[in-house]
Design a protein around this motif. Structure first.
Motif, PDB file in Angstrom:
ATOM      1  N   PHE A 109       0.803  -1.229  -0.007  1.00 28.06           N
ATOM      2  CA  PHE A 109      -0.079  -0.003   0.105  1.00 28.06           C
ATOM      3  C   PHE A 109       1.073   1.344   0.097  1.00 28.06           C
ATOM      4  O   PHE A 109       1.865   1.172   0.631  1.00 28.06           O
ATOM      5  N   ASP A 110       0.662   2.355  -0.743  1.00 29.25           N
ATOM      6  CA  ASP A 110       1.107   3.642  -0.242  1.00 29.25           C
ATOM      7  C   ASP A 110       0.684   4.069   1.005  1.00 29.25           C
ATOM      8  O   ASP A 110      -0.069   3.721   1.397  1.00 29.25           O
ATOM      9  N   ALA A 111       1.331   5.228   1.614  1.00 26.33           N
ATOM     10  CA  ALA A 111       1.434   5.423   2.852  1.00 26.33           C
ATOM     11  C   ALA A 111      -0.143   6.083   3.080  1.00 26.33           C
ATOM     12  O   ALA A 111      -0.918   5.356   3.995  1.00 26.33           O
ATOM     13  N   GLU A 112      -0.722   6.405   2.280  1.00 24.40           N
ATOM     14  CA  GLU A 112      -2.155   7.186   2.288  1.00 24.40           C
ATOM     15  C   GLU A 112      -3.005   6.049   2.206  1.00 24.40           C
ATOM     16  O   GLU A 112      -3.825   5.898   3.334  1.00 24.40           O
ATOM     17  N   MET A 113      -2.918   4.861   1.370  1.00 26.04           N
ATOM     18  CA  MET A 113      -3.799   3.737   1.455  1.00 26.04           C
ATOM     19  C   MET A 113      -3.660   2.932   2.782  1.00 26.04           C
ATOM     20  O   MET A 113      -4.501   2.618   3.482  1.00 26.04           O
ATOM     21  N   GLN A 114      -2.465   3.005   3.401  1.00 26.78           N
ATOM     22  CA  GLN A 114      -2.318   2.179   4.605  1.00 26.78           C
ATOM     23  C   GLN A 114      -2.886   3.105   5.913  1.00 26.78           C
ATOM     24  O   GLN A 114      -3.564   2.103   6.619  1.00 26.78           O
ATOM     25  N   LEU A 115      -3.014   4.202   5.849  1.00 28.85           N
ATOM     26  CA  LEU A 115      -3.616   5.059   6.743  1.00 28.85           C
ATOM     27  C   LEU A 115      -5.060   4.861   6.523  1.00 28.85           C
ATOM     28  O   LEU A 115      -5.780   4.424   7.746  1.00 28.85           O
ATOM     29  N   GLN A 116      -5.704   4.902   5.543  1.00 25.48           N
ATOM     30  CA  GLN A 116      -7.006   4.758   5.469  1.00 25.48           C
ATOM     31  C   GLN A 116      -7.206   3.314   6.039  1.00 25.48           C
ATOM     32  O   GLN A 116      -8.444   3.199   6.429  1.00 25.48           O
ATOM     33  N   ALA A 117      -6.715   2.541   5.469  1.00 24.36           N
ATOM     34  CA  ALA A 117      -6.940   1.058   5.839  1.00 24.36           C
ATOM     35  C   ALA A 117      -7.148   0.925   7.255  1.00 24.36           C
ATOM     36  O   ALA A 117      -7.748   0.118   8.051  1.00 24.36           O
ATOM     37  N   SER A 118      -6.115   1.460   8.200  1.00 26.60           N
ATOM     38  CA  SER A 118      -5.869   1.349   9.381  1.00 26.60           C
ATOM     39  C   SER A 118      -7.032   2.012  10.379  1.00 26.60           C
ATOM     40  O   SER A 118      -7.608   1.844  11.413  1.00 26.60           O
ATOM     41  N   ARG A 119      -7.399   3.303   9.528  1.00 27.25           N
ATOM     42  CA  ARG A 119      -8.677   3.971   9.839  1.00 27.25           C
ATOM     43  C   ARG A 119      -9.869   3.052   9.812  1.00 27.25           C
ATOM     44  O   ARG A 119     -10.699   3.268  10.641  1.00 27.25           O
ATOM     45  N   ARG A 120     -10.014   2.442   8.826  1.00 23.07           N
ATOM     46  CA  ARG A 120     -11.275   1.523   8.644  1.00 23.07           C
ATOM     47  C   ARG A 120     -11.392   0.505   9.787  1.00 23.07           C
ATOM     48  O   ARG A 120     -12.347   0.125  10.053  1.00 23.07           O
ATOM     49  N   LEU A 121     -10.037  -0.211   9.732  1.00 24.54           N
ATOM     50  CA  LEU A 121     -10.019  -1.306  10.926  1.00 24.54           C
ATOM     51  C   LEU A 121     -10.463  -0.651  12.280  1.00 24.54           C
ATOM     52  O   LEU A 121     -11.340  -1.329  12.880  1.00 24.54           O
ATOM     53  N   LEU A 122      -9.914   0.367  12.526  1.00 29.93           N
ATOM     54  CA  LEU A 122     -10.391   1.101  13.863  1.00 29.93           C
ATOM     55  C   LEU A 122     -11.819   1.131  13.917  1.00 29.93           C
ATOM     56  O   LEU A 122     -12.647   1.021  15.028  1.00 29.93           O
ATOM     57  N   LEU A 123     -12.379   1.863  12.983  1.00 31.52           N
ATOM     58  CA  LEU A 123     -13.717   2.346  12.886  1.00 31.52           C
ATOM     59  C   LEU A 123     -14.532   1.009  12.995  1.00 31.52           C
ATOM     60  O   LEU A 123     -15.809   0.942  13.522  1.00 31.52           O
ATOM     61  N   ALA A 124     -14.239  -0.058  12.103  1.00 31.10           N
ATOM     62  CA  ALA A 124     -14.946  -1.306  12.281  1.00 31.10           C
ATOM     63  C   ALA A 124     -14.925  -1.732  13.805  1.00 31.10           C
ATOM     64  O   ALA A 124     -16.063  -2.335  14.154  1.00 31.10           O
ATOM     65  N   HIS A 125     -13.895  -1.717  14.494  1.00 29.35           N
ATOM     66  CA  HIS A 125     -13.814  -2.275  15.750  1.00 29.35           C
ATOM     67  C   HIS A 125     -14.709  -1.305  16.618  1.00 29.35           C
ATOM     68  O   HIS A 125     -15.375  -1.968  17.519  1.00 29.35           O
ATOM     69  N   GLU A 126     -14.586  -0.041  16.627  1.00 24.36           N
ATOM     70  CA  GLU A 126     -15.266   0.874  17.436  1.00 24.36           C
ATOM     71  C   GLU A 126     -16.888   0.881  17.143  1.00 24.36           C
ATOM     72  O   GLU A 126     -17.595   0.877  17.985  1.00 24.36           O
ATOM     73  N   LEU A 127     -17.186   0.538  15.943  1.00 23.32           N
ATOM     74  CA  LEU A 127     -18.384   0.261  15.512  1.00 23.32           C
ATOM     75  C   LEU A 127     -19.142  -1.025  16.330  1.00 23.32           C
ATOM     76  O   LEU A 127     -20.298  -0.861  16.854  1.00 23.32           O
TER      77      LEU A 127
END
Ligand code: C2E
Ligand code: MG
Ligand code: MG
Ligand code: MG
Length: 283
Positions: free
Chosen positions: A13-31
């Motif tokens: 992943f490029d850095a931006e995609m990696q950031l997005q992916a980890s945000r989504r993981l966090l969001l999924a967990h938090e939801l």
């Protein structure tokens, strides 16, 4: 997003995609946490009929996030839809909405208060959606005729016949349908005529520029006439000023909601608003 394969077979992943992916993981967990820890709440925005009588409310979802405060649906609803979590969230929205409505109706000794609930495409497409609604109505003791479901034009595009069939099933139970954000999608008139709708909700984008812009006014006038022709109630959303209200009334639209009257309110504040505006319902 696509995961690119490089020469050695490793994905990167490029850095931006990696950031997005980890945000989504966090969001999924938090939801998921939010669902199990009961962090979702409904706010209620009054819906009125001229000359200012409350007919009910639209239930709008809020997330009481443990660190970020109260979050609106734009912060999480798209992701909830993509990840499928909307099915769990949508179910709890319906349960909470019906529980609250039952309470209000018991307190007021009337069943005339209506609640409008937003339904996501994915939720509506579930084969057991009708069964779920029936179960929730029975469990809460709410009369089907006081529940309105808000659908959007975009969800009518695919599987039109199935959507109509499901709407008819629910309509036969007494449930009414509103077409939300009307005017922003691509409904053809032929389709519109075949849907067992009760209400058209004029998107607030049109209401917004109603006073300054003649084109917007022409569009709103057309939507109102269309609604009348089809025998539908027409409600304007996003009414923010007295001038907008006046033009709407002149154009023949008598149902409305918007900040001019009230923002979406926590249940206790909605009850307070109701006591002041809901004539003749025992509040
Ligand atoms: P919507 O169903 O079109 O809801 C109207 C939105 O406009 C709400 O935003 C409301 O707070 C806002 N609004 C109302 N009056 C005014 C006004 O006078 N001015 C302005 N600027 N805005 C106004 P909210 O609560 O942020 O909800 C956004 C969207 O999220 C909703 O649009 C709906 O599509 C979706 N949504 C909300 N609750 C649920 C839910 O329980 N389930 C699903 N699937 N979607 C939901
Ligand atoms: Mg809505
Ligand atoms: Mg809307
Ligand atoms: Mg909207």
């Amino acid at each position: 997003h696509q995961v690119k394969a490089v020469g050695n077979g490793l994905a990167f992943f490029d850095a931006e995609m990696q950031l997005q992916a980890s945000r989504r993981l966090l969001l999924a967990h938090e939801l998921r946490e939010a669902i199990s820890n009961d962090q979702f709440e409904l706010y209620f925005q009054p819906q009125l009929v001229h000359p200012g009588v409350v007919t009910g409310a639209e239930a709008l979802l809020r997330w009481r996030h443990p660190t970020r405060g109260i979050l609106g649906p734009y912060e999480f609803i798209d992701f909830a839809e993509e990840s499928g979590l909307i099915l769990l969230i949508g179910e709890l929205v319906l349960r909470k909405a019906c529980q609250q409505l039952a309470l209000w109706q018991r307190q007021a000794g009337t069943s005339r208060l209506e609640l409008s609930v937003n339904i996501s495409a994915r939720q509506f497409q579930q084969p057991d959606f009708t069964a779920l609604v029936i179960e929730i109505l029975q469990q809460s003791g709410v009369d089907a005729t006081s529940l309105k479901l808000e659908l959007t034009e975009s969800m009518l595009v695919d599987n039109f016949e199935q959507v109509v069939a499901k709407m008819q099933q629910l309509r036969a139970l007494g449930i009414r349908f509103a077409l939300d954000d009307f005017g922003t999608g691509y409904s053809s008139l032929v389709y519109l005529k075949r849907l067992p709708l009760y209400q058209l909700k004029i998107d607030r984008g049109f209401v917004d520029e109603l006073v300054q812009d003649d084109n917007q006014q022409a569009i709103v006038r057309t939507i109102i006439m269309l609604g009348q022709t089809l025998g539908l109630e027409v409600l304007a959303e996003g009414v923010e000023t007295e001038a907008q209200l006046k033009s709407l009334l002149q154009l023949g639209c008598y149902h409305y909601q918007g900040y001019y009257f009230a923002r979406p309110l926590p249940h206790s504040e909605f009850e307070h608003f109701l006591r002041q505006h809901h004539a003749g319902l025992g509040y």
